[in-house]
Design a protein around this motif. Structure first.
Motif, PDB file in Angstrom:
ATOM      1  N   THR A   3       0.866  -1.355  -0.034  1.00 28.34           N
ATOM      2  CA  THR A   3      -0.006  -0.025   0.079  1.00 28.34           C
ATOM      3  C   THR A   3       0.766   1.337   0.107  1.00 28.34           C
ATOM      4  O   THR A   3       0.450   2.309  -0.576  1.00 28.34           O
ATOM      5  CB  THR A   3      -1.004   0.020   1.222  1.00 28.34           C
ATOM      6  N   LEU A   4       2.071   0.970   0.562  1.00 24.16           N
ATOM      7  CA  LEU A   4       2.840   2.395   0.508  1.00 24.16           C
ATOM      8  C   LEU A   4       4.157   1.992  -0.083  1.00 24.16           C
ATOM      9  O   LEU A   4       4.838   0.968  -0.274  1.00 24.16           O
ATOM     10  CB  LEU A   4       3.050   2.794   1.782  1.00 24.16           C
ATOM     11  N   ILE A   5       4.843   3.149  -0.643  1.00 24.10           N
ATOM     12  CA  ILE A   5       6.429   3.171  -1.010  1.00 24.10           C
ATOM     13  C   ILE A   5       7.184   4.133  -0.135  1.00 24.10           C
ATOM     14  O   ILE A   5       6.919   5.317  -0.225  1.00 24.10           O
ATOM     15  CB  ILE A   5       6.420   3.350  -2.538  1.00 24.10           C
ATOM     16  N   ASP A   6       8.252   3.583   0.282  1.00 21.57           N
ATOM     17  CA  ASP A   6       9.339   4.334   1.080  1.00 21.57           C
ATOM     18  C   ASP A   6      10.405   4.488  -0.292  1.00 21.57           C
ATOM     19  O   ASP A   6      10.957   3.862  -0.624  1.00 21.57           O
ATOM     20  CB  ASP A   6      10.088   3.871   2.062  1.00 21.57           C
ATOM     21  N   ALA A   7      10.201   5.874  -0.744  1.00 20.41           N
ATOM     22  CA  ALA A   7      11.039   6.030  -2.018  1.00 20.41           C
ATOM     23  C   ALA A   7      12.749   6.419  -1.722  1.00 20.41           C
ATOM     24  O   ALA A   7      13.540   6.608  -2.787  1.00 20.41           O
ATOM     25  CB  ALA A   7      10.581   7.395  -2.625  1.00 20.41           C
ATOM     26  N   HIS A   8      13.268   6.526  -0.215  1.00 28.34           N
ATOM     27  CA  HIS A   8      14.635   6.557  -0.282  1.00 28.34           C
ATOM     28  C   HIS A   8      14.919   6.043   1.275  1.00 28.34           C
ATOM     29  O   HIS A   8      14.775   6.910   2.097  1.00 28.34           O
ATOM     30  CB  HIS A   8      14.947   8.101  -0.080  1.00 28.34           C
ATOM     31  N   VAL A   9      15.793   4.779   1.004  1.00 25.92           N
ATOM     32  CA  VAL A   9      16.280   4.189   2.359  1.00 25.92           C
ATOM     33  C   VAL A   9      17.403   3.661   1.929  1.00 25.92           C
ATOM     34  O   VAL A   9      17.709   2.963   0.804  1.00 25.92           O
ATOM     35  CB  VAL A   9      15.229   3.176   2.825  1.00 25.92           C
ATOM     36  N   HIS A  10      18.341   3.359   2.880  1.00 27.89           N
ATOM     37  CA  HIS A  10      19.793   2.839   2.883  1.00 27.89           C
ATOM     38  C   HIS A  10      19.796   1.584   3.453  1.00 27.89           C
ATOM     39  O   HIS A  10      20.389   1.560   4.452  1.00 27.89           O
ATOM     40  CB  HIS A  10      20.788   3.880   3.014  1.00 27.89           C
ATOM     41  N   LEU A  11      19.156   0.667   2.824  1.00 29.78           N
ATOM     42  CA  LEU A  11      19.242  -0.740   3.518  1.00 29.78           C
ATOM     43  C   LEU A  11      20.661  -1.271   3.584  1.00 29.78           C
ATOM     44  O   LEU A  11      20.770  -2.211   4.224  1.00 29.78           O
ATOM     45  CB  LEU A  11      18.148  -1.571   2.805  1.00 29.78           C
ATOM     46  N   THR A  12      21.604  -0.772   2.453  1.00 35.94           N
ATOM     47  CA  THR A  12      22.898  -1.624   2.484  1.00 35.94           C
ATOM     48  C   THR A  12      23.825  -0.786   3.481  1.00 35.94           C
ATOM     49  O   THR A  12      25.137  -1.080   3.503  1.00 35.94           O
ATOM     50  CB  THR A  12      23.399  -1.454   0.965  1.00 35.94           C
ATOM     51  N   ASP A  40      27.471   4.072  -3.951  1.00 40.58           N
ATOM     52  CA  ASP A  40      28.771   3.669  -4.811  1.00 40.58           C
ATOM     53  C   ASP A  40      28.514   2.217  -5.586  1.00 40.58           C
ATOM     54  O   ASP A  40      27.369   1.592  -5.194  1.00 40.58           O
ATOM     55  CB  ASP A  40      30.004   3.784  -3.961  1.00 40.58           C
ATOM     56  N   MET A  41      29.543   1.975  -6.011  1.00 41.52           N
ATOM     57  CA  MET A  41      29.482   0.593  -6.767  1.00 41.52           C
ATOM     58  C   MET A  41      29.137  -0.785  -5.469  1.00 41.52           C
ATOM     59  O   MET A  41      28.319  -1.723  -5.895  1.00 41.52           O
ATOM     60  CB  MET A  41      30.768   0.184  -7.407  1.00 41.52           C
ATOM     61  N   ILE A  42      29.780  -0.523  -4.542  1.00 38.17           N
ATOM     62  CA  ILE A  42      29.660  -1.590  -3.546  1.00 38.17           C
ATOM     63  C   ILE A  42      27.996  -1.759  -3.202  1.00 38.17           C
ATOM     64  O   ILE A  42      27.478  -2.795  -3.027  1.00 38.17           O
ATOM     65  CB  ILE A  42      30.575  -1.341  -2.382  1.00 38.17           C
ATOM     66  N   THR A  43      27.701  -0.699  -2.813  1.00 36.30           N
ATOM     67  CA  THR A  43      26.108  -0.581  -2.152  1.00 36.30           C
ATOM     68  C   THR A  43      25.306  -0.825  -3.483  1.00 36.30           C
ATOM     69  O   THR A  43      24.045  -1.314  -3.200  1.00 36.30           O
ATOM     70  CB  THR A  43      25.834   0.672  -1.435  1.00 36.30           C
ATOM     71  N   PHE A  61      17.733   0.661  -6.405  1.00 31.54           N
ATOM     72  CA  PHE A  61      18.385   1.867  -7.193  1.00 31.54           C
ATOM     73  C   PHE A  61      19.654   1.839  -6.935  1.00 31.54           C
ATOM     74  O   PHE A  61      20.302   1.897  -6.002  1.00 31.54           O
ATOM     75  CB  PHE A  61      17.423   3.209  -6.463  1.00 31.54           C
ATOM     76  N   VAL A  62      20.171   1.978  -8.165  1.00 35.53           N
ATOM     77  CA  VAL A  62      21.693   2.177  -8.252  1.00 35.53           C
ATOM     78  C   VAL A  62      22.211   3.480  -8.819  1.00 35.53           C
ATOM     79  O   VAL A  62      21.544   4.193  -9.652  1.00 35.53           O
ATOM     80  CB  VAL A  62      22.524   1.085  -9.081  1.00 35.53           C
ATOM     81  N   GLY A  63      23.025   4.076  -8.095  1.00 34.59           N
ATOM     82  CA  GLY A  63      23.697   5.347  -8.569  1.00 34.59           C
ATOM     83  C   GLY A  63      24.916   5.833  -7.848  1.00 34.59           C
ATOM     84  O   GLY A  63      25.223   4.918  -6.873  1.00 34.59           O
ATOM     85  N   ASN A  70      34.285  10.021  -6.763  1.00 34.29           N
ATOM     86  CA  ASN A  70      35.539   9.681  -7.317  1.00 34.29           C
ATOM     87  C   ASN A  70      35.449   8.131  -7.886  1.00 34.29           C
ATOM     88  O   ASN A  70      36.644   7.736  -8.315  1.00 34.29           O
ATOM     89  CB  ASN A  70      36.692   9.657  -6.253  1.00 34.29           C
ATOM     90  N   GLU A  71      34.313   7.667  -7.942  1.00 31.29           N
ATOM     91  CA  GLU A  71      34.132   6.306  -8.557  1.00 31.29           C
ATOM     92  C   GLU A  71      34.711   6.214 -10.014  1.00 31.29           C
ATOM     93  O   GLU A  71      34.593   7.028 -10.673  1.00 31.29           O
ATOM     94  CB  GLU A  71      32.661   5.759  -8.338  1.00 31.29           C
ATOM     95  N   ASN A  72      35.074   5.045 -10.463  1.00 32.47           N
ATOM     96  CA  ASN A  72      35.383   4.916 -11.745  1.00 32.47           C
ATOM     97  C   ASN A  72      33.950   4.967 -12.583  1.00 32.47           C
ATOM     98  O   ASN A  72      33.205   3.841 -12.670  1.00 32.47           O
ATOM     99  CB  ASN A  72      36.082   3.660 -12.018  1.00 32.47           C
ATOM    100  N   VAL A  73      33.573   5.813 -13.414  1.00 33.11           N
ATOM    101  CA  VAL A  73      32.235   5.898 -14.064  1.00 33.11           C
ATOM    102  C   VAL A  73      32.165   5.264 -15.349  1.00 33.11           C
ATOM    103  O   VAL A  73      31.091   4.532 -15.215  1.00 33.11           O
ATOM    104  CB  VAL A  73      32.064   7.440 -14.404  1.00 33.11           C
TER     105      VAL A  73
END
Length: 87
Positions: A3-12, A40-43, A61-63, A70-73
């Motif tokens: 019924t709901l969506i939490d649009a921004h959480v850092h579960l990692t 980052d890439m790890i998360t 969501f990846v980004g 400073n990540e390797n784009v």
């Protein structure tokens, strides 16, 4: 039924390391889906793992966060291309 969506959480985040299963159980019991964002890439990779394990409540969501700019784009672009079907 969700019924709901939490649009921004850092579960990692390390803060959730011992609380992940209780957090997932809470999301399920409250019928909430969580968009787990990366820094980052790890998360980003961890988010894809979480989404495959808990697809009923975790949307990956990846980004790259500005703090990790400073990540390797090019490597990140390759990661996204290889995992486009899971994102």
């Amino acid at each position: 039924m969700i019924t709901l969506i939490d649009a921004h959480v850092h579960l990692t985040d390390e803060d959730f390391s011992g609380l992940l299963q209780p957090a997932v159980n809470m999301l399920r019991s409250l019928q909430i889906m969580a968009v787990s964002v990366s820094m980052d890439m790890i998360t980003a990779s961890k988010n894809l793992e979480l989404a495959s394990m808990y697809s009923d409540v975790v949307i990956p969501f990846v980004g790259i966060h500005p703090w990790s700019a400073n990540e390797n784009v090019d490597a990140f672009k390759d990661f996204v291309s290889k995992n486009a079907g899971r994102i």
